[in-house]
Design an enzyme around this catalytic site. Structure first.
Site, PDB file in Angstrom:
ATOM      1  CG  ASP A  34      -2.163   0.836   1.051  1.00  8.81           C
ATOM      2  OD1 ASP A  34      -3.256   0.247   0.917  1.00  8.81           O
ATOM      3  OD2 ASP A  34      -2.059   2.086   1.027  1.00  8.81           O
ATOM      4  CG  ASP A  61       2.615   5.800  -5.784  1.00  2.41           C
ATOM      5  OD1 ASP A  61       1.649   5.425  -6.497  1.00  2.41           O
ATOM      6  OD2 ASP A  61       2.872   6.997  -5.572  1.00  2.41           O
ATOM      7  CG  ASN A  88      -8.104  -4.033  -3.557  1.00  3.94           C
ATOM      8  OD1 ASN A  88      -9.319  -4.173  -3.700  1.00  3.94           O
ATOM      9  ND2 ASN A  88      -7.585  -3.280  -2.593  1.00  3.94           N
ATOM     10  CE1 TYR A 153     -13.503   3.816  -8.619  1.00  5.04           C
ATOM     11  CE2 TYR A 153     -15.462   3.024  -9.768  1.00  5.04           C
ATOM     12  CZ  TYR A 153     -14.488   2.853  -8.804  1.00  5.04           C
ATOM     13  OH  TYR A 153     -14.488   1.710  -8.030  1.00  5.04           O
ATOM     14  CB  THR A 188     -14.411   0.368   1.663  1.00  2.89           C
ATOM     15  OG1 THR A 188     -14.707   1.211   0.544  1.00  2.89           O
ATOM     16  CG2 THR A 188     -14.666  -1.091   1.311  1.00  2.89           C
TER      17      THR A 188
HETATM   18  N1  LIG Z   1     -16.030   0.398  -2.183  1.00  2.00           N
HETATM   19  C1  LIG Z   1     -16.776   0.189  -3.261  1.00  2.00           C
HETATM   20  O1  LIG Z   1     -17.997   0.464  -3.247  1.00  2.00           O
HETATM   21  C2  LIG Z   1     -16.174  -0.432  -4.502  1.00  2.00           C
HETATM   22  C3  LIG Z   1     -17.046  -0.912  -5.495  1.00  2.00           C
HETATM   23  C4  LIG Z   1     -16.504  -1.477  -6.653  1.00  2.00           C
HETATM   24  C5  LIG Z   1     -15.137  -1.565  -6.811  1.00  2.00           C
HETATM   25  N2  LIG Z   1     -14.308  -1.093  -5.844  1.00  2.00           N
HETATM   26  C6  LIG Z   1     -12.867  -1.195  -6.069  1.00  2.00           C
HETATM   27  O2  LIG Z   1     -12.282  -1.968  -5.037  1.00  2.00           O
HETATM   28  C7  LIG Z   1     -10.927  -1.550  -4.834  1.00  2.00           C
HETATM   29  C8  LIG Z   1     -10.697  -1.276  -3.359  1.00  2.00           C
HETATM   30  O3  LIG Z   1     -11.543  -0.214  -2.962  1.00  2.00           O
HETATM   31  P1  LIG Z   1     -11.934   0.087  -1.437  1.00  2.00           P
HETATM   32  O4  LIG Z   1     -13.361   0.478  -1.444  1.00  2.00           O
HETATM   33  O5  LIG Z   1     -11.459  -1.003  -0.578  1.00  2.00           O
HETATM   34  O6  LIG Z   1     -11.074   1.424  -1.221  1.00  2.00           O
HETATM   35  P2  LIG Z   1     -10.340   2.016   0.094  1.00  2.00           P
HETATM   36  O7  LIG Z   1     -10.289   3.477  -0.132  1.00  2.00           O
HETATM   37  O8  LIG Z   1     -10.926   1.488   1.348  1.00  2.00           O
HETATM   38  O9  LIG Z   1      -8.866   1.391  -0.030  1.00  2.00           O
HETATM   39  C9  LIG Z   1      -8.034   1.698  -1.112  1.00  2.00           C
HETATM   40  C10 LIG Z   1      -6.594   1.434  -0.699  1.00  2.00           C
HETATM   41  O10 LIG Z   1      -5.766   1.735  -1.834  1.00  2.00           O
HETATM   42  C11 LIG Z   1      -4.635   2.441  -1.366  1.00  2.00           C
HETATM   43  N3  LIG Z   1      -4.072   3.256  -2.443  1.00  2.00           N
HETATM   44  C12 LIG Z   1      -4.551   4.425  -2.945  1.00  2.00           C
HETATM   45  N4  LIG Z   1      -3.715   4.906  -3.875  1.00  2.00           N
HETATM   46  C13 LIG Z   1      -2.690   4.029  -3.965  1.00  2.00           C
HETATM   47  C14 LIG Z   1      -1.493   3.990  -4.737  1.00  2.00           C
HETATM   48  N5  LIG Z   1      -1.175   4.983  -5.603  1.00  2.00           N
HETATM   49  N6  LIG Z   1      -0.657   2.931  -4.608  1.00  2.00           N
HETATM   50  C15 LIG Z   1      -0.952   1.946  -3.709  1.00  2.00           C
HETATM   51  N7  LIG Z   1      -2.055   1.945  -2.922  1.00  2.00           N
HETATM   52  C16 LIG Z   1      -2.914   2.984  -3.058  1.00  2.00           C
HETATM   53  C17 LIG Z   1      -5.142   3.287  -0.206  1.00  2.00           C
HETATM   54  O11 LIG Z   1      -4.080   3.717   0.644  1.00  2.00           O
HETATM   55  C18 LIG Z   1      -6.110   2.316   0.467  1.00  2.00           C
HETATM   56  O12 LIG Z   1      -5.448   1.545   1.444  1.00  2.00           O
HETATM   57  C19 LIG Z   1     -10.732  -0.318  -5.733  1.00  2.00           C
HETATM   58  O13 LIG Z   1     -10.069  -0.714  -6.918  1.00  2.00           O
HETATM   59  C20 LIG Z   1     -12.142   0.138  -6.022  1.00  2.00           C
HETATM   60  O14 LIG Z   1     -12.223   0.832  -7.240  1.00  2.00           O
HETATM   61  C21 LIG Z   1     -14.789  -0.532  -4.680  1.00  2.00           C
END
Ligand SMILES: NC(=O)c1ccc[n+]([C@@H]2O[C@H](COP(=O)([O-])OP(=O)(O)OC[C@H]3O[C@@H](n4cnc5c(N)ncnc54)[C@H](O)[C@@H]3O)[C@@H](O)[C@H]2O)c1
Length: 274
Positions: A34, A61, A88, A153, A188
């Site tokens: 992360d 990153d 992810n 997005y 989340t």
């Molecule tokens: N939450 C939802 O409703 C949802 C729905 C569909 C898809 N998703 C997808 O699921 C995945 C996870 O989402 P989430 O809801 O758990 O988000 P979240 O915000 O809880 O977690 C995202 C994580 O990614 C990390 N991150 C951000 N930029 C980064 C970078 N440049 N390099 C490395 N790490 C980085 C953040 O520090 C964080 O720990 C994403 O790809 C999101 O698009 C989420």
């Protein structure tokens, strides 16, 4: 399957953290990667203690190719192989297209799309050389259906799905396998960010899911290697059909937005989005 080394990006929070926890519980060795290094290290220590398992963390990153090289190299050094990559990490900036800055649009592309592409391109030669590997990309329902408030997005998720399947088919005779997973609204910090913006409504039109429900699907995919997972299955049918027919899309989405406004008003995220 236990003992395999699983590298999860964006694993300090949300879905990624739940994937790390469930994978560790099932006996996989887990690398929590992360951009938020302290949060990744804290979770790794917690899971290692809880499951008496190899759980490590690394700062990554996903926008930076050198960071990918270093993180995957340190995983191979620590675990002896890289068996599974779960891409992810993802971000959103809420708001309609005209309300976001160009920098915010670019930021979403850099993380969600180019970050995933860079990860796949870094892992692929490594996995090919070791003669095995599995890449799981966490995508979104927005990869099927353009939604208001998700312009760039959704564009990154459409792009991720196209990239994913192109590469999976190109590599069909090689040792690396590919799965892609499309979560719906998941409770989340990302969904909390959407809840904090009153203009962000469409994610609340349908029932949301816990990160653990989604993570179970992701970790199941590590073992079963499905080509594509839409969860829940019934929701995917609507998204896929509406995404193919523009007239239906333009008719249906404003109705979903209205439903989102109504449900959003009923929900207090901390009180329990459901
Ligand atoms: N939450 C939802 O409703 C949802 C729905 C569909 C898809 N998703 C997808 O699921 C995945 C996870 O989402 P989430 O809801 O758990 O988000 P979240 O915000 O809880 O977690 C995202 C994580 O990614 C990390 N991150 C951000 N930029 C980064 C970078 N440049 N390099 C490395 N790490 C980085 C953040 O520090 C964080 O720990 C994403 O790809 C999101 O698009 C989420």
């Amino acid at each position: 399957m236990t003992g395999q080394a699983v590298f999860v990006t964006g694993a300090a929070s949300g879905i990624g953290a739940a994937v790390a926890r469930i994978a560790a519980r099932r006996g996989y060795r887990v690398m929590i990667a992360d951009v938020n290094g302290p949060a990744a290290a804290e979770l790794a220590a917690e899971l290692a203690a809880e499951f008496k398992n190899d759980v490590e963390s690394v700062v990554l990153d996903v926008r930076d190719a050198d960071s990918w090289d270093a993180a995957l190299a340190s995983t191979v050094e620590r675990f002896g192989s890289l068996d599974v990559l779960v891409n992810n990490a993802g971000i959103i900036h809420t708001g309609n297209a005209r309300d976001l800055s160009l920098a915010q649009h670019r930021d979403i592309v850099e993380v969600n799309l180019l970050g995933t592409i860079t990860g796949v391109l870094t892992a692929l030669p490594l996995m090919s050389a070791q003669g095995r590997g599995h890449i799981v990309n966490v995508c979104s329902m927005t990869s099927f259906l353009p939604l208001t408030g998700y312009s760039t997005y959704g564009a990154t998720k459409h792009g991720m799905r196209a990239f994913h399947h192109s590469v999976a088919i190109e590599e069909r005779d090689g040792p690396v396998t590919f799965s892609i997973i499309h979560p719906p609204s998941t409770r989340t910090p990302m969904l909390a960010q959407e809840m904090a913006d009153p203009s962000s409504v469409i994610a609340f039109a349908e029932k949301s899911h816990s990160p653990e429900e989604i993570a179970e699907q992701v970790v199941d995919a590590i073992a079963k290697k499905p080509v594509e997972v839409v969860f829940p299955r019934w929701a995917g049918r609507f998204q896929r059909v509406a995404g193919v027919f523009p007239v239906l899309m333009h008719w249906a989405i404003p109705r979903v937005v209205r439903k989102g406004h109504k449900r959003r008003a009923e929900l207090a995220y901390e009180g329990g989005a459901r």
